[in-house]
Design an enzyme around this catalytic site. Sequence first.
Site, mmCIF file in Angstrom:
data_model
loop_
_atom_site.group_PDB
_atom_site.id
_atom_site.type_symbol
_atom_site.label_atom_id
_atom_site.label_comp_id
_atom_site.label_asym_id
_atom_site.label_seq_id
_atom_site.Cartn_x
_atom_site.Cartn_y
_atom_site.Cartn_z
ATOM 1 N N THR A 77 -10.693 5.341 -1.134
ATOM 2 C CA THR A 77 -11.562 6.456 -1.534
ATOM 3 C C THR A 77 -12.358 6.067 -2.775
ATOM 4 O O THR A 77 -13.580 6.288 -2.839
ATOM 5 C CB THR A 77 -10.728 7.731 -1.797
ATOM 6 O OG1 THR A 77 -10.014 8.059 -0.600
ATOM 7 C CG2 THR A 77 -11.597 8.907 -2.200
ATOM 8 N N ASN A 156 -9.904 5.627 12.065
ATOM 9 C CA ASN A 156 -8.520 5.980 11.743
ATOM 10 C C ASN A 156 -7.888 6.907 12.775
ATOM 11 O O ASN A 156 -6.675 6.906 12.957
ATOM 12 C CB ASN A 156 -8.433 6.617 10.354
ATOM 13 C CG ASN A 156 -9.453 7.704 10.138
ATOM 14 O OD1 ASN A 156 -10.651 7.490 10.327
ATOM 15 N ND2 ASN A 156 -8.998 8.882 9.770
ATOM 16 N N GLN A 184 -8.647 0.732 7.977
ATOM 17 C CA GLN A 184 -7.702 0.694 9.096
ATOM 18 C C GLN A 184 -7.679 -0.661 9.791
ATOM 19 O O GLN A 184 -6.759 -0.946 10.555
ATOM 20 C CB GLN A 184 -8.047 1.780 10.124
ATOM 21 C CG GLN A 184 -7.856 3.186 9.617
ATOM 22 C CD GLN A 184 -6.388 3.549 9.396
ATOM 23 O OE1 GLN A 184 -5.480 2.906 9.912
ATOM 24 N NE2 GLN A 184 -6.145 4.592 8.623
ATOM 25 N N SER A 204 -7.511 -0.704 1.493
ATOM 26 C CA SER A 204 -6.477 0.007 0.759
ATOM 27 C C SER A 204 -5.110 -0.587 1.095
ATOM 28 O O SER A 204 -4.832 -0.859 2.266
ATOM 29 C CB SER A 204 -6.532 1.469 1.192
ATOM 30 O OG SER A 204 -5.637 2.242 0.456
ATOM 31 N N ALA A 205 -4.238 -0.758 0.079
ATOM 32 C CA ALA A 205 -2.950 -1.431 0.317
ATOM 33 C C ALA A 205 -1.982 -0.590 1.146
ATOM 34 O O ALA A 205 -1.185 -1.138 1.904
ATOM 35 C CB ALA A 205 -2.295 -1.788 -1.020
ATOM 36 N N HIS A 206 -2.045 0.755 1.024
ATOM 37 C CA HIS A 206 -0.988 1.546 1.656
ATOM 38 C C HIS A 206 -1.109 1.665 3.172
ATOM 39 O O HIS A 206 -0.246 2.234 3.827
ATOM 40 C CB HIS A 206 -0.838 2.923 0.987
ATOM 41 C CG HIS A 206 -1.863 3.944 1.361
ATOM 42 N ND1 HIS A 206 -1.632 4.893 2.321
ATOM 43 C CD2 HIS A 206 -3.100 4.182 0.889
ATOM 44 C CE1 HIS A 206 -2.701 5.691 2.414
ATOM 45 N NE2 HIS A 206 -3.608 5.275 1.557
ATOM 46 N N THR A 245 -7.571 -0.256 -17.172
ATOM 47 C CA THR A 245 -6.479 -1.229 -17.220
ATOM 48 C C THR A 245 -5.987 -1.534 -15.811
ATOM 49 O O THR A 245 -5.763 -0.611 -15.016
ATOM 50 C CB THR A 245 -5.319 -0.666 -18.076
ATOM 51 O OG1 THR A 245 -5.841 -0.417 -19.378
ATOM 52 C CG2 THR A 245 -4.159 -1.641 -18.165
ATOM 53 N N CYS A 331 -5.602 13.805 6.271
ATOM 54 C CA CYS A 331 -6.281 14.651 5.301
ATOM 55 C C CYS A 331 -6.751 15.939 5.934
ATOM 56 O O CYS A 331 -6.738 16.988 5.332
ATOM 57 C CB CYS A 331 -7.477 13.938 4.705
ATOM 58 S SG CYS A 331 -7.429 12.192 4.920
#
Length: 381
Positions: A77, A156, A184, A204-206, A245, A331
């Site tokens: 996102t 997705n 995806q 995205s990693a998840h 950071t 979502c």
Amino acid sequence: MTAFPDIIYLDHNATTPVAEEVLEAMMPFFRQIYGNAASSAHPLGRRANDAVDKARQAVAAMLNCHEQEVTFTSGATEGINTALKGIFWRYATKGKHFVSLPTEHKAVLDTLQWLKKQGAEVTLLPVDHQGYPALEELRDNIRPDTIAVVMMAANNETGLLLPMNTIADVVHEKGALLVCDATQAVGKISTDVQAMGVDVLLLSAHKMYGPKGVGAMYLRRRGPRVSIEPLLHGGGHERGIRSGTLNVPGIVALGKCAELSNQWLQEYNTRIRQLRDNCWHFLQSDLGALQNGSQHQSLPNTLNFRIPGIKASRVISKLHGRVALSTGSACSSAQAEPSHVLLAMGLSKQQANESLRVSWGLQNTMQELEQLKKAFIDASL
Ligand code: PLP
């Protein structure tokens, strides 16, 4: 090990568990090597920075790009917001027009909607019943003031794969940039940015056995260089493209996912594809299910289908929480609205409300598939 051993988890497009090797790789960066990657004055900072460099190399190898083309983000996102807003601000002298599809993820659609309030023009091309846009229509709708075309590599909800390299040829012939949401696709199919021909790619990693809250953005530097106005300011991290950071444990985890992605990709394309195809054969022949999307051009782990006359919510409630699957994207399912993707593909509200998404992952087994079939038979009676 799962905390819910009785649940068959088939919602991997919503999120995946963190792989054991990934968790192991990131753990030392919470308690032992906790330095700030920007603290070059002491070894704790330097060790953290070295780990970030290594992760960047792994992500670049997975995408077949240069390390300097990889920027770490907090997820897809953020990557999508950064890319689209950054292009809008940087390319204002060329124009303010975007082309996209109504089947994109809300992260794209809502960002484009916001950009419209800032003066952008957005054309959403229609898609056919499988979810494909017509290439001729794409060509006709890219104008001299079009700055970017935004299209996802894999949907997705339906798993539909778009022919990115063919789309890239059309987009580049007309002088626009191609932004690709590959959230995806990464880890399930090859995401070689050179072969795909994309200028910007988000991941995205998840969705690939890493933790939530970390991702990456590819920005092409070679050939026509893509430049964006940063969204986040402060500290000049990530070559000034994304200040803040660095999330070292998360980035290390993403690097590990990238390292393992080739091995996982093989498994997706053999064992997991077989589970999906076996399930589809059963649903079609025994329950009269109909598939949404394309049977041939889809992610190996995804099946979106409907059983005519049976509401998805009824099937879900009859599964009594034994099987975790989805009625649409995670979502939008909270809103109990029919899926915007399925409606855009021409399904009626009723057909969309009959639709279910099953998305397999690395830990699923053939034994679970047999349980799933029994559960579906019970649920559809
Ligand atoms: N794009 C697609 C295709 C997705 O499936 C998702 C996740 O649901 C996102 C973007 C958003 O990703 P993130 O959760 O990393 O913000």
